[in-house]
Design a protein around this motif. Sequence first.
Motif, PDB file in Angstrom:
ATOM      1  N   LEU A 116       9.875  11.797  -6.370  1.00  0.00           N
ATOM      2  CA  LEU A 116       9.053  10.610  -6.117  1.00  0.00           C
ATOM      3  C   LEU A 116      10.121   9.509  -6.888  1.00  0.00           C
ATOM      4  CD1 LEU A 116       6.853   8.816  -5.413  1.00  0.00           C
ATOM      5  CD2 LEU A 116       5.662   9.584  -7.512  1.00  0.00           C
ATOM      6  N   LEU A 117      10.616   8.307  -6.244  1.00  0.00           N
ATOM      7  CA  LEU A 117      11.195   7.425  -6.871  1.00  0.00           C
ATOM      8  C   LEU A 117      10.569   6.222  -7.318  1.00  0.00           C
ATOM      9  CD1 LEU A 117      13.235   8.969  -5.040  1.00  0.00           C
ATOM     10  CD2 LEU A 117      14.768   7.034  -5.307  1.00  0.00           C
ATOM     11  N   LEU A 118      10.334   6.091  -8.493  1.00  0.00           N
ATOM     12  CA  LEU A 118       9.357   5.137  -9.257  1.00  0.00           C
ATOM     13  C   LEU A 118      10.342   3.741  -9.865  1.00  0.00           C
ATOM     14  CD1 LEU A 118       7.680   7.921 -11.189  1.00  0.00           C
ATOM     15  CD2 LEU A 118       6.403   6.059  -9.908  1.00  0.00           C
ATOM     16  N   VAL A 119      10.124   2.986  -8.968  1.00  0.00           N
ATOM     17  CA  VAL A 119      10.713   1.497  -9.279  1.00  0.00           C
ATOM     18  C   VAL A 119       9.968   0.542 -10.003  1.00  0.00           C
ATOM     19  CG1 VAL A 119      12.051   1.787  -7.055  1.00  0.00           C
ATOM     20  CG2 VAL A 119       9.934   0.557  -7.138  1.00  0.00           C
ATOM     21  N   MET A 120      10.727  -0.382 -10.840  1.00  0.00           N
ATOM     22  CA  MET A 120      10.163  -1.247 -11.413  1.00  0.00           C
ATOM     23  C   MET A 120       9.894  -2.490 -10.695  1.00  0.00           C
ATOM     24  SD  MET A 120      10.525   0.543 -14.260  1.00  0.00           S
ATOM     25  CE  MET A 120      11.256   2.006 -14.401  1.00  0.00           C
ATOM     26  N   ARG A 161       0.875  -1.101   0.128  1.00  0.00           N
ATOM     27  CA  ARG A 161       0.072   0.030   0.017  1.00  0.00           C
ATOM     28  C   ARG A 161       0.762   1.065  -0.103  1.00  0.00           C
ATOM     29  NH1 ARG A 161      -3.123  -0.856   4.097  1.00  0.00           N
ATOM     30  NH2 ARG A 161      -4.624  -2.114   2.771  1.00  0.00           N
ATOM     31  N   THR A 162       1.854   1.193   0.718  1.00  0.00           N
ATOM     32  CA  THR A 162       2.883   2.523   0.922  1.00  0.00           C
ATOM     33  C   THR A 162       3.124   2.816  -0.247  1.00  0.00           C
ATOM     34  OG1 THR A 162       3.571   1.736   3.187  1.00  0.00           O
ATOM     35  CG2 THR A 162       4.921   3.338   1.881  1.00  0.00           C
ATOM     36  N   PHE A 163       3.702   1.698  -1.295  1.00  0.00           N
ATOM     37  CA  PHE A 163       4.178   1.913  -2.842  1.00  0.00           C
ATOM     38  C   PHE A 163       3.453   2.342  -3.809  1.00  0.00           C
ATOM     39  CE2 PHE A 163       7.221  -0.840  -0.359  1.00  0.00           C
ATOM     40  CZ  PHE A 163       8.190   0.255   0.097  1.00  0.00           C
ATOM     41  N   VAL A 164       2.064   2.463  -3.402  1.00  0.00           N
ATOM     42  CA  VAL A 164       1.161   2.866  -4.589  1.00  0.00           C
ATOM     43  C   VAL A 164       0.193   3.894  -4.092  1.00  0.00           C
ATOM     44  CG1 VAL A 164       1.048   0.192  -5.725  1.00  0.00           C
ATOM     45  CG2 VAL A 164      -0.567   1.183  -3.747  1.00  0.00           C
ATOM     46  N   GLU A 165       0.415   4.504  -2.978  1.00  0.00           N
ATOM     47  CA  GLU A 165      -0.405   5.676  -2.581  1.00  0.00           C
ATOM     48  C   GLU A 165       0.323   6.820  -3.077  1.00  0.00           C
ATOM     49  OE1 GLU A 165      -0.636   5.496   1.391  1.00  0.00           O
ATOM     50  OE2 GLU A 165      -2.269   4.160   1.290  1.00  0.00           O
ATOM     51  N   LEU A 166      -0.528   7.936  -3.983  1.00  0.00           N
ATOM     52  CA  LEU A 166       0.109   9.133  -4.615  1.00  0.00           C
ATOM     53  C   LEU A 166      -0.299  10.200  -3.988  1.00  0.00           C
ATOM     54  CD1 LEU A 166       2.258   9.847  -7.085  1.00  0.00           C
ATOM     55  CD2 LEU A 166       0.063   9.835  -8.239  1.00  0.00           C
ATOM     56  N   ARG A 167       0.610  11.199  -3.570  1.00  0.00           N
ATOM     57  CA  ARG A 167       0.376  12.461  -3.147  1.00  0.00           C
ATOM     58  C   ARG A 167       0.897  13.586  -4.054  1.00  0.00           C
ATOM     59  NH1 ARG A 167       3.072   9.313   0.386  1.00  0.00           N
ATOM     60  NH2 ARG A 167       1.964   8.327   1.928  1.00  0.00           N
ATOM     61  N   PRO A 168       0.230  13.769  -5.059  1.00  0.00           N
ATOM     62  CA  PRO A 168       0.561  14.697  -6.144  1.00  0.00           C
ATOM     63  C   PRO A 168       1.131  15.843  -5.739  1.00  0.00           C
ATOM     64  CG  PRO A 168      -1.491  13.657  -6.739  1.00  0.00           C
ATOM     65  CD  PRO A 168      -1.205  13.314  -5.385  1.00  0.00           C
ATOM     66  N   ASP A 169       0.724  16.484  -4.521  1.00  0.00           N
ATOM     67  CA  ASP A 169       0.842  17.969  -4.396  1.00  0.00           C
ATOM     68  C   ASP A 169       2.334  17.878  -3.442  1.00  0.00           C
ATOM     69  OD1 ASP A 169      -0.347  16.308  -2.247  1.00  0.00           O
ATOM     70  OD2 ASP A 169      -0.225  18.126  -0.868  1.00  0.00           O
ATOM     71  N   ARG A 170       2.759  16.971  -3.251  1.00  0.00           N
ATOM     72  CA  ARG A 170       4.205  16.627  -2.789  1.00  0.00           C
ATOM     73  C   ARG A 170       5.223  16.179  -4.009  1.00  0.00           C
ATOM     74  NH1 ARG A 170       3.286  13.342   2.734  1.00  0.00           N
ATOM     75  NH2 ARG A 170       1.581  14.640   3.611  1.00  0.00           N
ATOM     76  N   VAL A 171       4.732  16.232  -4.985  1.00  0.00           N
ATOM     77  CA  VAL A 171       5.853  15.346  -5.977  1.00  0.00           C
ATOM     78  C   VAL A 171       6.165  16.797  -6.731  1.00  0.00           C
ATOM     79  CG1 VAL A 171       5.948  14.125  -8.118  1.00  0.00           C
ATOM     80  CG2 VAL A 171       4.746  13.350  -6.133  1.00  0.00           C
ATOM     81  N   ASN A 172       7.602  17.031  -6.471  1.00  0.00           N
ATOM     82  CA  ASN A 172       8.223  17.952  -7.679  1.00  0.00           C
ATOM     83  C   ASN A 172       9.114  17.291  -8.826  1.00  0.00           C
ATOM     84  OD1 ASN A 172       7.548  20.189  -5.873  1.00  0.00           O
ATOM     85  ND2 ASN A 172       9.221  19.586  -4.537  1.00  0.00           N
ATOM     86  N   ASP A 230       7.786   6.577   2.000  1.00  0.00           N
ATOM     87  CA  ASP A 230       6.880   7.212   1.304  1.00  0.00           C
ATOM     88  C   ASP A 230       7.186   8.376   0.188  1.00  0.00           C
ATOM     89  OD1 ASP A 230       8.212   9.476   2.634  1.00  0.00           O
ATOM     90  OD2 ASP A 230       6.476  10.337   3.440  1.00  0.00           O
ATOM     91  N   ALA A 231       8.490   8.041  -0.324  1.00  0.00           N
ATOM     92  CA  ALA A 231       9.315   8.623  -1.690  1.00  0.00           C
ATOM     93  C   ALA A 231       9.120   7.708  -2.398  1.00  0.00           C
ATOM     94  CB  ALA A 231      10.316   9.421  -1.205  1.00  0.00           C
ATOM     95  N   ILE A 232       8.760   6.434  -2.400  1.00  0.00           N
ATOM     96  CA  ILE A 232       8.916   5.515  -3.322  1.00  0.00           C
ATOM     97  C   ILE A 232       7.617   4.869  -3.911  1.00  0.00           C
ATOM     98  CG2 ILE A 232      10.068   3.098  -3.625  1.00  0.00           C
ATOM     99  CD1 ILE A 232      11.688   3.742  -1.268  1.00  0.00           C
ATOM    100  N   ALA A 233       7.682   4.544  -5.055  1.00  0.00           N
ATOM    101  CA  ALA A 233       6.251   4.042  -5.729  1.00  0.00           C
ATOM    102  C   ALA A 233       6.622   2.896  -6.649  1.00  0.00           C
ATOM    103  CB  ALA A 233       5.390   5.250  -6.344  1.00  0.00           C
TER     104      ALA A 233
END
Length: 194
Positions: free
Chosen positions: A119-123, A35-46, A139-142
């Motif tokens: 936001l670090l997006l992993v495979m 769950r932690t790795f699929v929740e997106l907080r768009p306002d915090r993503v630079n 919370d910086a990983i998705a």
Amino acid sequence: MNDRLRSLIDINYGTFRGFVRLMLGEAEFLSGRLRTFVELRPDRVNRLVFVCLGNINRSAFAGVIADTLGVRTISIGLSTTTGARAFETAVETAPIYGHDLSAHKATDFSDYVFVPGDLLLVMEVRHASELIRRGIPPDAIALLGHWSRPHRIHIHDPHLLSDRYFRTCFSILHSAVVNLVDELRSANSPCVKP
């Protein structure tokens, strides 16, 4: 394993190991453990930071797509050589989707500096675990594959695999990045360039 099954696995998952890792990842996702790795907080993503092992195939391609879509982005590898060029098959496959990887140069994690808002997006799930081990806040990983259609929590590495799987992998990446950027743009995320 018969030829038909081998061909289906080759095209869709790259290897039998890729199929197993996808199934295990999807089971973890369904259990709620990711769950932690699929929740997106768009306002915090630079900035979007695409991450894979070598930064010569998956993250390189995802980064080029995001850049084309007008998002602040970089890509890095967990185990690579800074300056390495994109893999030949990746360079040959990218134009099918309207992108060019010929000028790509890899960046190793050791040459990356985490900045709040990244936001670090992993495979792969194991990439998320490795980033946490290296000090990146969970919370910086998705998991990028969460945004792909079809859903692919695990996006298996196409390196040295068939051209057919490279096309499948890049199709999944394309879908995931486009859907993610659409969601970020709809939410007026600061990572979207004005």
